[in-house]
Motif scaffolding. Structure first.
Motif, PDB file in Angstrom:
ATOM      1  N   PHE A   1       0.827  -1.206   0.000  1.00 28.03           N
ATOM      2  CA  PHE A   1       0.000   0.000   0.000  1.00 28.03           C
ATOM      3  C   PHE A   1       0.861   1.254   0.000  1.00 28.03           C
ATOM      4  O   PHE A   1       0.626   2.190  -0.785  1.00 28.03           O
ATOM      5  N   TYR A   2       1.866   1.303   0.874  1.00 26.06           N
ATOM      6  CA  TYR A   2       2.693   2.508   0.958  1.00 26.06           C
ATOM      7  C   TYR A   2       3.500   2.723  -0.316  1.00 26.06           C
ATOM      8  O   TYR A   2       3.765   3.873  -0.706  1.00 26.06           O
ATOM      9  N   HIS A   3       3.880   1.636  -0.985  1.00 24.99           N
ATOM     10  CA  HIS A   3       4.585   1.770  -2.264  1.00 24.99           C
ATOM     11  C   HIS A   3       3.659   2.372  -3.318  1.00 24.99           C
ATOM     12  O   HIS A   3       4.048   3.307  -4.041  1.00 24.99           O
ATOM     13  N   LEU A   4       2.437   1.861  -3.420  1.00 28.76           N
ATOM     14  CA  LEU A   4       1.484   2.395  -4.387  1.00 28.76           C
ATOM     15  C   LEU A   4       1.161   3.854  -4.085  1.00 28.76           C
ATOM     16  O   LEU A   4       1.038   4.680  -4.998  1.00 28.76           O
ATOM     17  N   LEU A   5       1.019   4.171  -2.806  1.00 23.69           N
ATOM     18  CA  LEU A   5       0.711   5.544  -2.414  1.00 23.69           C
ATOM     19  C   LEU A   5       1.861   6.482  -2.773  1.00 23.69           C
ATOM     20  O   LEU A   5       1.641   7.591  -3.273  1.00 23.69           O
TER      21      LEU A   5
ATOM     22  N   GLU B   1      -4.389  12.067   1.567  1.00 22.87           N
ATOM     23  CA  GLU B   1      -5.635  11.400   1.918  1.00 22.87           C
ATOM     24  C   GLU B   1      -6.462  11.065   0.666  1.00 22.87           C
ATOM     25  O   GLU B   1      -6.997   9.963   0.537  1.00 22.87           O
ATOM     26  N   ALA B   2      -6.541  12.011  -0.268  1.00 21.01           N
ATOM     27  CA  ALA B   2      -7.313  11.792  -1.487  1.00 21.01           C
ATOM     28  C   ALA B   2      -6.696  10.677  -2.329  1.00 21.01           C
ATOM     29  O   ALA B   2      -7.411   9.839  -2.897  1.00 21.01           O
ATOM     30  N   LEU B   3      -5.383  10.653  -2.398  1.00 24.40           N
ATOM     31  CA  LEU B   3      -4.704   9.622  -3.180  1.00 24.40           C
ATOM     32  C   LEU B   3      -4.885   8.247  -2.541  1.00 24.40           C
ATOM     33  O   LEU B   3      -5.097   7.254  -3.240  1.00 24.40           O
TER      34      LEU B   3
ATOM     35  N   ALA C   1      -4.916   2.556  10.403  1.00 26.53           N
ATOM     36  CA  ALA C   1      -4.981   3.758   9.569  1.00 26.53           C
ATOM     37  C   ALA C   1      -5.683   3.477   8.246  1.00 26.53           C
ATOM     38  O   ALA C   1      -5.773   4.366   7.395  1.00 26.53           O
ATOM     39  N   ARG C   2      -6.194   2.257   8.061  1.00 26.48           N
ATOM     40  CA  ARG C   2      -6.947   1.956   6.843  1.00 26.48           C
ATOM     41  C   ARG C   2      -8.145   2.898   6.715  1.00 26.48           C
ATOM     42  O   ARG C   2      -8.701   3.355   7.705  1.00 26.48           O
TER      43      ARG C   2
ATOM     44  N   TYR D   1       7.865  -7.448  13.282  1.00 26.38           N
ATOM     45  CA  TYR D   1       7.571  -8.660  12.516  1.00 26.38           C
ATOM     46  C   TYR D   1       8.195  -8.631  11.127  1.00 26.38           C
ATOM     47  O   TYR D   1       8.788  -9.615  10.678  1.00 26.38           O
ATOM     48  N   LEU D   2       8.073  -7.503  10.429  1.00 26.08           N
ATOM     49  CA  LEU D   2       8.571  -7.444   9.056  1.00 26.08           C
ATOM     50  C   LEU D   2      10.081  -7.629   8.971  1.00 26.08           C
ATOM     51  O   LEU D   2      10.596  -8.019   7.921  1.00 26.08           O
ATOM     52  N   GLU D   3      10.790  -7.356  10.054  1.00 22.97           N
ATOM     53  CA  GLU D   3      12.231  -7.572  10.047  1.00 22.97           C
ATOM     54  C   GLU D   3      12.586  -9.051   9.970  1.00 22.97           C
ATOM     55  O   GLU D   3      13.716  -9.404   9.645  1.00 22.97           O
ATOM     56  N   THR D   4      11.620  -9.918  10.264  1.00 23.95           N
ATOM     57  CA  THR D   4      11.852 -11.368  10.185  1.00 23.95           C
ATOM     58  C   THR D   4      11.489 -11.916   8.806  1.00 23.95           C
ATOM     59  O   THR D   4      11.656 -13.116   8.565  1.00 23.95           O
ATOM     60  N   GLN D   5      10.977 -11.063   7.919  1.00 18.92           N
ATOM     61  CA  GLN D   5      10.520 -11.492   6.607  1.00 18.92           C
ATOM     62  C   GLN D   5      11.489 -11.046   5.514  1.00 18.92           C
ATOM     63  O   GLN D   5      12.294 -10.138   5.716  1.00 18.92           O
ATOM     64  N   PRO D   6      11.428 -11.684   4.328  1.00 17.53           N
ATOM     65  CA  PRO D   6      12.261 -11.235   3.210  1.00 17.53           C
ATOM     66  C   PRO D   6      11.991  -9.770   2.906  1.00 17.53           C
ATOM     67  O   PRO D   6      10.879  -9.275   3.070  1.00 17.53           O
ATOM     68  N   GLU D   7      13.005  -9.063   2.441  1.00 19.64           N
ATOM     69  CA  GLU D   7      12.867  -7.644   2.137  1.00 19.64           C
ATOM     70  C   GLU D   7      11.810  -7.430   1.062  1.00 19.64           C
ATOM     71  O   GLU D   7      11.702  -8.203   0.109  1.00 19.64           O
ATOM     72  N   PHE D   8      11.020  -6.402   1.224  1.00 21.58           N
ATOM     73  CA  PHE D   8       9.946  -6.101   0.281  1.00 21.58           C
ATOM     74  C   PHE D   8      10.510  -5.754  -1.092  1.00 21.58           C
ATOM     75  O   PHE D   8      11.418  -4.938  -1.219  1.00 21.58           O
TER      76      PHE D   8
END
Length: 308
Positions: free
Chosen positions: A75-79, A92-94, A137-138, A241-248
């Motif tokens: 989501f943050y990448h698309l935003l 907010e509009a985007l 924040a959704r 948690y995300l630090e335990t996952q493969p890099e985005f």
């Protein structure tokens, strides 16, 4: 979790009781929010009026390992891409323009708890009468599909009764849905909690424990609580948690999104989104330039836009 660090935080809190500022326990970190809560509430006596707040994306729920769709990173990448393309528009509009596509994604992709013990821990907390709520924040438009995702992941928060809408300053508002606070795009979590307390949605707690994967939300909550009441003890916990996952991988996430639209294009709801939603159409129109590896998907989806 470092038990000695937790004990130090508790002792620090006891020493701070005479200060005029709100009591803020030294921030802790954990990749496993379920294990953390289970251990935390077994370590020391907690007040009767304790309020536990959990962020949703990549704190309570997430995508299975190997799936990028549904992660907050996507989501943050698309935003961010939209902000660069449309600097004249508000964040907010985007964000709201992306939501219709995300609704269809969230309805269909797999979702799991970040910590396998979290659903059981939350059930236990509720049975013990401890108030535990979700806060995200959704956007409010995603409230219904958010409840579906939580149900599929086995995550249940404190029952707060029928859906409620609370007004903020200006023309802003927030929504409380089955124990989940839909803060919505552009509003702050700290401001939101304080307003809910002022309007009687929750009883004023003696202690607030907040677990979130974004430092900015924890900092904002600490400031808001301090401004509201120095008598509330605040326990911030950064979920790693995300630090335990493969890099985005942003390019791989875009590939997954395009493949999702292709695979579900005959579904009536997805088909309608493809043909009517401006943002989804923009993703498809740009895919020929961005997704060289998925040319066949671009051609099939592009043909749908040109069809009468």
């Amino acid at each position: 979790m470092n038990k000695y660090k937790l004990l130090a935080g508790v002792l620090l809190t006891m020493l701070m009781t005479t200060q005029s500022l709100a009591e803020v326990i030294a921030m802790d970190k954990t990749p496993h929010p379920g294990h953390y809560l289970k251990s935390l509430l077994a370590q020391y006596p907690y007040p009767e009026d304790i309020l536990i707040i959990l962020d949703l994306d990549d704190t309570s729920i997430t995508s299975p390992r190997g799936q990028l769709l549904g992660r907050s990173d996507m989501f943050y990448h698309l935003l961010e891409k939209e902000q660069k393309a449309h600097p004249e528009k508000t964040k907010e509009a985007l964000a709201e323009s992306i939501d219709p596509l995300l609704v269809e994604v969230y309805k269909r992709v797999a979702v799991v708890p970040t910590d396998e013990v979290l659903p059981g821990v939350l059930d236990d907390l509720r049975e013990r009468g401890i108030k535990v709520i979700g806060m995200t924040a959704r956007g409010r438009k995603i409230a219904n599909v958010t409840q579906q995702q939580l149900e599929r992941a086995g995550i249940h928060f404190t029952d707060t009764g029928p859906d409620k809408v609370f007004k903020l300053s200006g023309d802003r508002s927030i929504k409380l849905v089955h124990g989940v606070v839909m803060v919505s795009h552009g509003n702050k979590k700290g401001e939101t909690l304080v307003e809910l307390l002022k309007q009687g949605a929750f009883k004023k707690p003696e202690q607030v424990v907040m677990i979130d994967d974004r430092q900015s939300h924890l900092d904002d909550m600490a400031q808001a609580i301090n401004d509201y009441s120095a008598k509330i003890r605040f326990n911030p916990v950064l979920c790693t948690y995300l630090e335990t996952q493969p890099e985005f991988d942003k390019f791989a996430s875009e590939d997954e999104l395009l493949e999702f639209l292709h695979d579900w294009r005959q579904d009536p709801e997805v088909n309608k989104t493809i043909k009517e939603d401006p943002y989804t159409q923009k993703v498809i129109n740009q895919c020929g330039n961005v997704f060289g590896r998925n040319k066949r998907f671009c051609e099939a989806l592009g043909g749908m836009l040109q069809a009468p």
